[in-house]
Design a protein around this motif. Structure first.
Motif, mmCIF file in Angstrom:
data_model
loop_
_atom_site.group_PDB
_atom_site.id
_atom_site.type_symbol
_atom_site.label_atom_id
_atom_site.label_comp_id
_atom_site.label_asym_id
_atom_site.label_seq_id
_atom_site.Cartn_x
_atom_site.Cartn_y
_atom_site.Cartn_z
ATOM 1 N N ALA A 174 9.279 8.567 -26.438
ATOM 2 C CA ALA A 174 8.281 9.217 -25.586
ATOM 3 C C ALA A 174 7.970 8.264 -24.441
ATOM 4 O O ALA A 174 7.835 7.054 -24.635
ATOM 5 N N VAL A 175 7.867 8.816 -23.232
ATOM 6 C CA VAL A 175 7.631 7.991 -22.045
ATOM 7 C C VAL A 175 6.981 8.862 -20.976
ATOM 8 O O VAL A 175 7.111 10.098 -21.014
ATOM 9 N N ALA A 176 6.287 8.244 -20.051
ATOM 10 C CA ALA A 176 5.690 8.990 -18.930
ATOM 11 C C ALA A 176 5.965 8.253 -17.630
ATOM 12 O O ALA A 176 5.889 7.015 -17.574
ATOM 13 N N HIS A 177 6.302 9.023 -16.591
ATOM 14 C CA HIS A 177 6.461 8.497 -15.240
ATOM 15 C C HIS A 177 5.356 9.083 -14.374
ATOM 16 O O HIS A 177 5.214 10.313 -14.279
ATOM 17 N N LEU A 178 4.585 8.201 -13.747
ATOM 18 C CA LEU A 178 3.479 8.626 -12.900
ATOM 19 C C LEU A 178 3.806 8.272 -11.449
ATOM 20 O O LEU A 178 3.996 7.098 -11.121
ATOM 21 N N HIS A 179 3.873 9.294 -10.606
ATOM 22 C CA HIS A 179 4.172 9.095 -9.195
ATOM 23 C C HIS A 179 2.876 9.252 -8.409
ATOM 24 O O HIS A 179 2.194 10.276 -8.536
ATOM 25 N N GLY A 180 2.542 8.243 -7.611
ATOM 26 C CA GLY A 180 1.277 8.340 -6.892
ATOM 27 C C GLY A 180 1.131 7.297 -5.812
ATOM 28 O O GLY A 180 2.125 6.755 -5.305
ATOM 29 N N THR A 181 -0.108 6.982 -5.490
ATOM 30 C CA THR A 181 -0.430 6.113 -4.364
ATOM 31 C C THR A 181 -1.308 4.957 -4.823
ATOM 32 O O THR A 181 -2.281 5.150 -5.549
ATOM 33 N N LEU A 182 -0.956 3.767 -4.381
ATOM 34 C CA LEU A 182 -1.738 2.564 -4.678
ATOM 35 C C LEU A 182 -2.773 2.325 -3.587
ATOM 36 O O LEU A 182 -2.492 2.476 -2.401
ATOM 37 N N GLU A 183 -3.942 1.933 -4.014
ATOM 38 C CA GLU A 183 -4.989 1.497 -3.096
ATOM 39 C C GLU A 183 -5.397 0.081 -3.496
ATOM 40 O O GLU A 183 -5.898 -0.144 -4.593
ATOM 41 N N ARG A 184 -5.157 -0.899 -2.619
ATOM 42 C CA ARG A 184 -5.464 -2.298 -2.916
ATOM 43 C C ARG A 184 -6.890 -2.642 -2.495
ATOM 44 O O ARG A 184 -7.452 -2.036 -1.593
ATOM 45 N N ASP B 189 0.867 -1.177 0.000
ATOM 46 C CA ASP B 189 0.000 0.000 0.000
ATOM 47 C C ASP B 189 0.902 1.224 0.000
ATOM 48 O O ASP B 189 1.947 1.234 0.645
ATOM 49 N N GLY B 190 0.498 2.267 -0.703
ATOM 50 C CA GLY B 190 1.245 3.509 -0.607
ATOM 51 C C GLY B 190 1.946 3.902 -1.881
ATOM 52 O O GLY B 190 1.479 3.629 -2.990
ATOM 53 N N ALA B 191 3.103 4.582 -1.713
ATOM 54 C CA ALA B 191 3.790 5.220 -2.839
ATOM 55 C C ALA B 191 4.230 4.218 -3.897
ATOM 56 O O ALA B 191 4.678 3.109 -3.588
ATOM 57 N N ALA B 192 4.101 4.637 -5.161
ATOM 58 C CA ALA B 192 4.493 3.788 -6.285
ATOM 59 C C ALA B 192 4.843 4.664 -7.477
ATOM 60 O O ALA B 192 4.448 5.830 -7.557
ATOM 61 N N LEU B 193 5.597 4.086 -8.395
ATOM 62 C CA LEU B 193 5.927 4.724 -9.665
ATOM 63 C C LEU B 193 5.430 3.827 -10.784
ATOM 64 O O LEU B 193 5.740 2.631 -10.815
ATOM 65 N N MET B 194 4.651 4.401 -11.692
ATOM 66 C CA MET B 194 4.171 3.654 -12.850
ATOM 67 C C MET B 194 4.793 4.263 -14.101
ATOM 68 O O MET B 194 4.730 5.472 -14.303
ATOM 69 N N ILE B 195 5.398 3.420 -14.929
ATOM 70 C CA ILE B 195 6.032 3.871 -16.162
ATOM 71 C C ILE B 195 5.155 3.470 -17.343
ATOM 72 O O ILE B 195 4.828 2.288 -17.513
ATOM 73 N N VAL B 196 4.781 4.461 -18.136
ATOM 74 C CA VAL B 196 4.008 4.233 -19.358
ATOM 75 C C VAL B 196 4.987 4.319 -20.526
ATOM 76 O O VAL B 196 5.648 5.344 -20.716
ATOM 77 N N HIS B 197 5.082 3.245 -21.281
ATOM 78 C CA HIS B 197 6.079 3.161 -22.335
ATOM 79 C C HIS B 197 5.507 3.621 -23.672
ATOM 80 O O HIS B 197 4.431 3.174 -24.078
#
Length: 206
Positions: free
Chosen positions: A102-112, A68-76
């Motif tokens: 082209a790429v995107a990094h998304l910094h956010g929070t996971l909720e399970r 739970d909590g902080a995560a980084l998601m990479i969109v390729h």
């Protein structure tokens, strides 16, 4: 993510397009002991103005499914090699090879979550999204016990990015003649990714 100013992209429509083209992302978290955890998985994406939501699920045995909590998601996004031989000014400027992407990094929070109704809804929406993309029609049927029992093997998540970094490295730091020459060369390659980068470059020029 290291992003020189020339390559910063703040248009969320670019993120929409990246996820639409490739919804198979890389999800990174850090375990309590400090070790990185990485999962590659498909996601559903929704944006309302500046608010973004991504949804997906893990296999229940995956250690990351307990995070739970902080995560980084990479969109390729697409990427392609750029030869210095394509630049009109290659000799006078001593150009070197590089890579456009082209790429995107998304910094956010996971909720399970593991509520059966919520998981069933997620799987139905995911199957509708990806089955239609290939012209097929399999669907999750919540009325079937043999389908519902499969839900016990997954953990769902919702991911809300608080910070979005989009990097579009498309030769913006080069003169126009170089940009056009590179786009033409990439367009001529027998490679869908190179062609996609050429399309992005040409769209930026217009």
């Amino acid at each position: 993510m290291y992003t020189p100013r020339a390559f910063v992209d703040t248009d969320l429509a670019r993120l929409d397009a990246l996820v639409a083209d490739d919804p198979f992302v890389t999800l990174l978290t850090v375990a309590d002991g400090g070790a990185p955890q990485v999962t590659h998985l498909p996601v559903l994406y929704r944006r309302d103005g500046d608010d973004v939501l991504l949804e997906g699920h893990w296999a229940r045995p995956n250690p990351q499914a307990r995070h739970d909590g902080a995560a980084l998601m990479i969109v390729h996004g697409p990427h392609a090699y750029v030869s210095p031989g394509w630049y009109p000014d290659k000799e006078e400027q001593a150009r070197v090879p590089t890579w456009n992407y082209a790429v995107a990094h998304l910094h956010g929070t996971l909720e399970r979550y593991d509520d059966e109704a919520a998981l069933a809804d997620l799987v139905m929406r995911m199957s509708a999204r990806f089955e239609s993309a290939i012209g097929s029609d399999w669907t999750f049927e919540p009325g079937r016990e043999d389908h519902r029992v499969q839900l016990r093997g997954i953990i769902g998540f919702r991911f809300v990015p608080q910070r979005i970094e989009i990097k579009s490295k498309l030769s913006q730091n080069h003169p126009e003649a170089n940009r056009r020459a590179v786009a033409d060369a990439l367009h001529a390659q027998p490679d869908a990714r190179a062609n996609a980068i050429a399309t992005l470059m040409r769209a930026r020029e217009t």
